[in-house]
Design an enzyme around this catalytic site. Structure first.
Site, mmCIF file in Angstrom:
data_model
loop_
_atom_site.group_PDB
_atom_site.id
_atom_site.type_symbol
_atom_site.label_atom_id
_atom_site.label_comp_id
_atom_site.label_asym_id
_atom_site.label_seq_id
_atom_site.Cartn_x
_atom_site.Cartn_y
_atom_site.Cartn_z
ATOM 1 N N ALA A 61 0.829 -1.211 0.000
ATOM 2 C CA ALA A 61 0.000 0.000 0.000
ATOM 3 C C ALA A 61 0.859 1.253 0.000
ATOM 4 C CB ALA A 61 -0.929 -0.015 1.208
ATOM 5 N N TYR A 62 1.941 1.215 0.765
ATOM 6 C CA TYR A 62 2.842 2.375 0.825
ATOM 7 C C TYR A 62 3.487 2.622 -0.540
ATOM 8 C CZ TYR A 62 6.785 5.293 2.327
ATOM 9 O OH TYR A 62 7.711 6.306 2.476
ATOM 10 N N ALA A 63 3.991 1.561 -1.155
ATOM 11 C CA ALA A 63 4.612 1.712 -2.472
ATOM 12 C C ALA A 63 3.603 2.170 -3.516
ATOM 13 C CB ALA A 63 5.256 0.392 -2.897
ATOM 14 N N SER A 95 1.096 4.159 -2.986
ATOM 15 C CA SER A 95 0.901 5.601 -2.805
ATOM 16 C C SER A 95 2.070 6.383 -3.388
ATOM 17 C CB SER A 95 0.713 5.932 -1.314
ATOM 18 O OG SER A 95 1.919 5.816 -0.576
#
Length: 256
Positions: free
Chosen positions: A163-165, A167
């Protein structure tokens, strides 16, 4: 009364360059604010909640002879971000550099991620980047620079960073497009994608063994420091780095 026609007028002082650094109270943002101040820029240190840390950053800058103020704003709130830029213009006369280092990271496998955490992270990392970039696009003076933050995990694809990547992949897309949209403005737009960097956000929740393993991943076999990343940002936002435009620079010690 005779006039000395050979006397030269005193040159006007060179206009100060002005930087807005979001997330400037801690971690990479703090290192960026301090580096830009050492390079002679007046710095607006933005923070969301931690006023004490922001004031510590300002005190460190002013104590070393630099110029800085702390201004609160939630990067995802357009009115607050507009007010942040208004304050920069009122205090220092304009904006030349915008560094959007405000960010949020939640680690989880995609199967187990709480969607509320996904929404919160994407609100800061995607919407926040967009709001700050939009204001920068409207206000940066000629010769200016916008620097956003991605992550090297977009390329390394470590598990639990999905999820972080995702974003930060959005940040990279915005960066490349905005650089082309500002054609003719003499404004550069780039993103820095750090690898493992020793910040509180990165270290939180990791065991010593995990940290040691990540530190050995780059060929340079160490974690990056906030100062490593700040030096890259300072170059991209300086006249010396002005030919670099529309790029994602992976500052990660040689990771893929």
């Amino acid at each position: 009364m005779t006039t000395n026609t050979n006397q030269h007028p005193t040159p006007a002082p060179e206009a100060v360059r002005v930087a807005v650094v979001t997330g400037g109270s801690r971690g990479i943002g703090r290192a960026v604010a301090r580096k830009l101040a050492r390079d002679g820029l007046a710095v607006v240190v933005n923070y969301a909640r931690d006023a004490a840390s922001a004031e510590e950053t300002v005190a460190a800058i002013t104590g070393a002879g630099g110029r800085a103020i702390a201004v609160p704003a939630d990067v995802a709130e357009e009115k607050e971000v507009a007010a942040l830029f208004d304050r920069a213009e009122e205090e220092y006369g304009g904006v030349d550099v915008v560094v959007n280092s405000a960010g949020r990271m939640t680690l989880s496998t995609i199967a187990d991620l709480d969607l509320a955490a996904l929404d919160a992270m994407h609100r800061t990392n995607i919407r926040g980047t967009f709001v700050v970039a939009r204001e920068a696009a409207r206000r940066l003076r000629a010769g200016g620079s916008f620097v956003g933050f991605s992550t090297s995990v977009v390329g390394t694809q470590f598990p639990t960073y999905g999820a972080y990547a995702a974003s930060k992949g959005a940040v990279e897309a915005m960066t490349l497009i905005m650089a082309r949209e500002l054609r003719g403005r003499d404004v550069t737009v780039n993103a820095v994608a750090p690898g493992p960097t020793a910040t509180d956000m990165f270290l939180e929740g990791k065991s010593p063994e995990q940290i040691d393993q990540l530190a050995k991943t780059p060929p340079l076999e160490r974690l990056g420091t906030p100062e490593d990343i700040a030096a890259v940002v300072a170059f991209l936002s300086s006249p010396a780095g002005h030919w670099v435009n529309g790029q994602v620079l992976r500052a990660n010690g040689g990771m893929i």
